[in-house]
Design a protein around this motif. Structure first.
Motif, short mmCIF file in Angstrom:
data_model
loop_
_atom_site.label_atom_id
_atom_site.label_comp_id
_atom_site.label_asym_id
_atom_site.label_seq_id
_atom_site.Cartn_x
_atom_site.Cartn_y
_atom_site.Cartn_z
N PHE A 37 36.30 49.52 74.62
CA PHE A 37 36.99 50.70 74.98
C PHE A 37 37.12 51.38 74.44
O PHE A 37 37.08 53.46 74.92
N LYS A 38 36.27 51.60 72.72
CA LYS A 38 37.07 52.95 72.10
C LYS A 38 36.11 53.70 72.14
O LYS A 38 35.95 54.78 71.98
N LYS A 39 34.53 53.19 72.39
CA LYS A 39 33.15 54.27 73.17
C LYS A 39 33.64 54.46 74.05
O LYS A 39 32.70 55.57 74.54
N LYS A 40 34.33 54.50 74.77
CA LYS A 40 34.50 54.86 76.35
C LYS A 40 33.16 53.87 77.19
O LYS A 40 31.95 54.85 77.71
N ALA A 41 32.51 52.81 76.33
CA ALA A 41 31.07 52.83 76.87
C ALA A 41 30.66 51.59 78.08
O ALA A 41 31.96 51.41 77.68
N ILE A 42 30.02 51.22 79.21
CA ILE A 42 30.22 50.29 79.09
C ILE A 42 28.72 49.33 79.11
O ILE A 42 27.71 50.01 78.83
N ILE A 43 28.65 47.84 78.96
CA ILE A 43 27.16 47.32 79.05
C ILE A 43 27.19 47.30 80.50
O ILE A 43 27.18 46.42 81.27
N VAL A 44 25.68 47.44 81.16
CA VAL A 44 25.21 47.16 82.92
C VAL A 44 23.95 45.94 82.32
O VAL A 44 23.32 46.10 81.93
N GLU A 45 24.16 44.93 83.54
CA GLU A 45 23.22 43.48 83.58
C GLU A 45 21.77 44.63 83.98
O GLU A 45 21.53 44.52 84.61
N GLY A 46 20.82 44.55 82.60
CA GLY A 46 19.48 45.07 83.38
C GLY A 46 18.82 46.58 83.02
O GLY A 46 18.13 46.81 83.29
N ILE A 47 20.38 47.59 82.86
CA ILE A 47 20.23 48.89 82.36
C ILE A 47 20.57 49.42 81.03
O ILE A 47 20.51 48.67 80.20
N ASN A 48 19.67 49.93 80.76
CA ASN A 48 19.50 51.07 79.26
C ASN A 48 18.66 49.84 78.53
O ASN A 48 19.21 49.44 77.55
N LEU A 49 17.55 49.09 79.03
CA LEU A 49 16.91 48.09 78.32
C LEU A 49 16.56 49.32 76.59
O LEU A 49 15.84 49.27 76.69
N LYS A 50 17.04 48.15 75.35
CA LYS A 50 16.08 48.55 74.38
C LYS A 50 15.14 47.69 74.09
O LYS A 50 15.79 46.04 73.77
N THR A 51 14.65 47.56 73.07
CA THR A 51 13.49 46.33 72.09
C THR A 51 14.05 46.85 70.22
O THR A 51 13.76 47.87 70.42
N LYS A 52 13.93 45.54 69.93
CA LYS A 52 14.11 45.26 68.72
C LYS A 52 13.30 44.16 68.28
O LYS A 52 12.78 43.32 68.63
N HIS A 53 12.80 44.91 67.51
CA HIS A 53 11.22 43.67 66.78
C HIS A 53 12.35 42.88 65.82
O HIS A 53 12.68 43.82 64.58
N GLN A 54 12.19 41.34 66.02
CA GLN A 54 12.83 40.65 64.82
C GLN A 54 11.77 40.33 64.09
O GLN A 54 11.07 39.38 64.03
N LYS A 55 12.42 39.75 62.66
CA LYS A 55 10.82 38.73 61.75
C LYS A 55 11.43 37.79 61.73
O LYS A 55 11.98 37.59 62.58
N SER A 56 9.98 36.94 61.17
CA SER A 56 10.80 35.74 61.40
C SER A 56 11.60 35.12 60.34
O SER A 56 11.70 35.61 59.07
N ARG A 57 12.44 34.29 60.80
CA ARG A 57 13.26 33.70 59.69
C ARG A 57 13.30 32.72 58.66
O ARG A 57 13.32 32.83 57.59
N GLN A 58 12.34 32.11 59.59
CA GLN A 58 12.07 30.14 58.70
C GLN A 58 10.03 30.91 58.72
O GLN A 58 9.44 31.02 59.38
N GLU A 59 9.92 30.22 57.47
CA GLU A 59 8.11 30.07 56.86
C GLU A 59 7.75 29.23 58.25
O GLU A 59 7.92 27.98 59.10
N GLY A 60 6.31 29.59 59.21
CA GLY A 60 6.01 29.35 59.38
C GLY A 60 6.18 29.62 61.65
O GLY A 60 6.42 29.31 62.54
N GLU A 61 7.13 30.65 61.69
CA GLU A 61 8.35 30.81 62.66
C GLU A 61 7.69 32.40 62.88
O GLU A 61 7.42 32.70 62.13
N LYS A 62 7.06 33.02 64.09
CA LYS A 62 6.21 33.91 64.71
C LYS A 62 7.74 35.26 64.48
O LYS A 62 8.76 34.51 65.14
N GLY A 63 7.34 36.86 64.42
CA GLY A 63 8.48 37.58 64.71
C GLY A 63 8.16 37.15 66.36
O GLY A 63 8.04 36.97 67.11
N SER A 64 9.38 38.18 67.03
CA SER A 64 9.16 38.36 68.22
C SER A 64 9.89 39.89 68.33
O SER A 64 10.21 40.77 67.82
N ILE A 65 9.80 40.51 69.58
CA ILE A 65 10.74 41.43 69.88
C ILE A 65 10.80 40.87 71.53
O ILE A 65 10.96 40.55 72.26
#
Length: 112
Positions: A37-65
């Motif tokens: 409501f504050k941004k006057k915006a909505i989130i729609v399922e499957g629309i406007n997809l953005k990619t985020k690169h995540q680092k691994s949190r634990q040793e031995g775990e791989k990072g992901s997109i």
């Protein structure tokens, strides 16, 4: 001192089927999952997809997109009718029992 919660109204509600009318995702349809409501915006399922690169949190775990849905301004979507495959503006009318109902102006189809 009480703080007022400001909730502005929008022409869409959570669960409505909408079609994007402008921008990169023009013509795509999806269900509204969240309203910001504050941004006057909505989130729609499957629309406007953005990619985020995540680092691994634990040793031995791989990072992901990870792909997540980003917000779209409310003015860039219209309600969509699956029965007639047409987008339409929203109207309000009263039933015989006095309840207020939302409906699509083009098709006269009521929305839950």
């Amino acid at each position: 001192m009480k703080l007022k919660t400001q909730k502005s109204t929008t022409h869409v509600k959570v669960g409505d089927l909408v079609q994007v009318i402008s921008g990169r995702e023009k013509g795509n349809t999806g269900k509204v999952t969240k309203i910001l409501f504050k941004k006057k915006a909505i989130i729609v399922e499957g629309i406007n997809l953005k990619t985020k690169h995540q680092k691994s949190r634990q040793e031995g775990e791989k990072g992901s997109i990870v792909k997540t849905e980003a917000a779209i301004h409310v003015s860039n979507v219209m309600l969509y009718s699956t029965q007639n495959n047409v987008r339409s503006r929203l109207g309000y009318k009263s039933n015989e029992d006095g309840t207020k109902v939302r409906y699509l102006i083009k098709t006269q189809e009521t929305i839950k």
